[in-house]
Write an enzyme that holds these catalytic residues in place. Sequence first.
Site, short mmCIF file in Angstrom:
data_model
loop_
_atom_site.label_atom_id
_atom_site.label_comp_id
_atom_site.label_asym_id
_atom_site.label_seq_id
_atom_site.Cartn_x
_atom_site.Cartn_y
_atom_site.Cartn_z
CB CYS A 86 61.56 71.69 43.86
SG CYS A 86 61.01 71.99 45.54
CG HIS A 332 64.69 68.75 48.05
ND1 HIS A 332 65.13 69.14 46.80
CD2 HIS A 332 63.36 69.05 48.10
CE1 HIS A 332 64.13 69.65 46.12
NE2 HIS A 332 63.04 69.62 46.88
#
Length: 387
Positions: A86, A332
């Site tokens: 991420c 996200h």
Amino acid sequence: MTDTFVAGTGIAVFDRAPATRSAKQVEHAVRAALADAAVGLDQIDAVYMGNAASGLLTGQEMIRGQVLLRQFDLRGVPIVNCENACASGSTALHLADTALRAGRAGTVLVVGAEKMASEDKQRPMIALAAAVDQERLEEESPDVRGSGSLFMDIYAQLARDYMEEHGATPEDFAALVVKNRRHASHNPVAQFTAAITVEEVLDSRLINDPLTLPMCSPIGNGAAALILTVEPAPEATTVRLLASSLVSGRGRHSEPAVAHAARLAFDQSGVSPGDVHLAEVHDATAPAELIALEELGLLAPGEGVFAVRKGRLSVGGDLPTNPSGGLVCKGHPVGATGVAQVVEVADQLRGRAGGRQVEGARIGITENAGGWLGGDVAAAAVHLLGR
């Protein structure tokens, strides 16, 4: 070493449509950043592309950036592909900043992109679960499972630990969602913008106690872009990249990776936590917002509980956090997240964030983390920006 400036920003709408083409989102974000910076493609010395999971989700490996940017005439320009869970987008930004400060480039393009929405709802979950040590999966997994998402189970355990240690309640976490929805309602690229109440958050489907669905960041698609340069813009629009730090996690028995990255960034910039006017942090779940703020040193351990109860983290408070809506409301798309955070802070410092504008903001911080290794994130990046 030279200084680095953010000359232009661009971002595409974050959505959840399986039919969305990542290349079109990238095109939109890049063209916006180029126009904002008044820079042509012939002025770009290098490109750094952050993408985490295309290999698992779309089958595109090895030349992801070249594929996503092929509609632009970048012949001869090096394109560096960055994969770091991420934190992929933040890693691309860190490498770009390093090249500029070392004098290896004068103007660079940084892009973060991810297409995660799929007709097969399990594919994104399987892809995300690859960000842990596969040979030690049982060891890395939390004791209590059942959500269908390994990382939501991990974050649920972190939330329970935080509640036990600091007296936080599910109502506190729900209040963060309410706050971030309010921020996101002023963000045209955010996924979730409708107002929600604490009661509605608590009454929503339980993912893994204490996390309900609105407390968890959604799967989605997105792209964001930055033009970085060593040439300062006119004073009215100059945003300086004060610091960029990137570290690897070393497990639960060491200093948390986020805290380590923050310490390096503050040392590099000469800025102190008390100087920060706003923060964009990696709230993959609502409780993670409080944990990140404390690991960054912006709040003391346990202070997050009182900060949310007193409204300090809202736009208008003394530490506005996630004015974009954060991951929980904006979305996200993992490879895009770190770049999108910097887009938000840069736009805030330039006074063009509309209804979510933090008045008088001159210093902002971003925190982006990814993967899981030995009880801590595997990678953490912190960026400080200032006017």
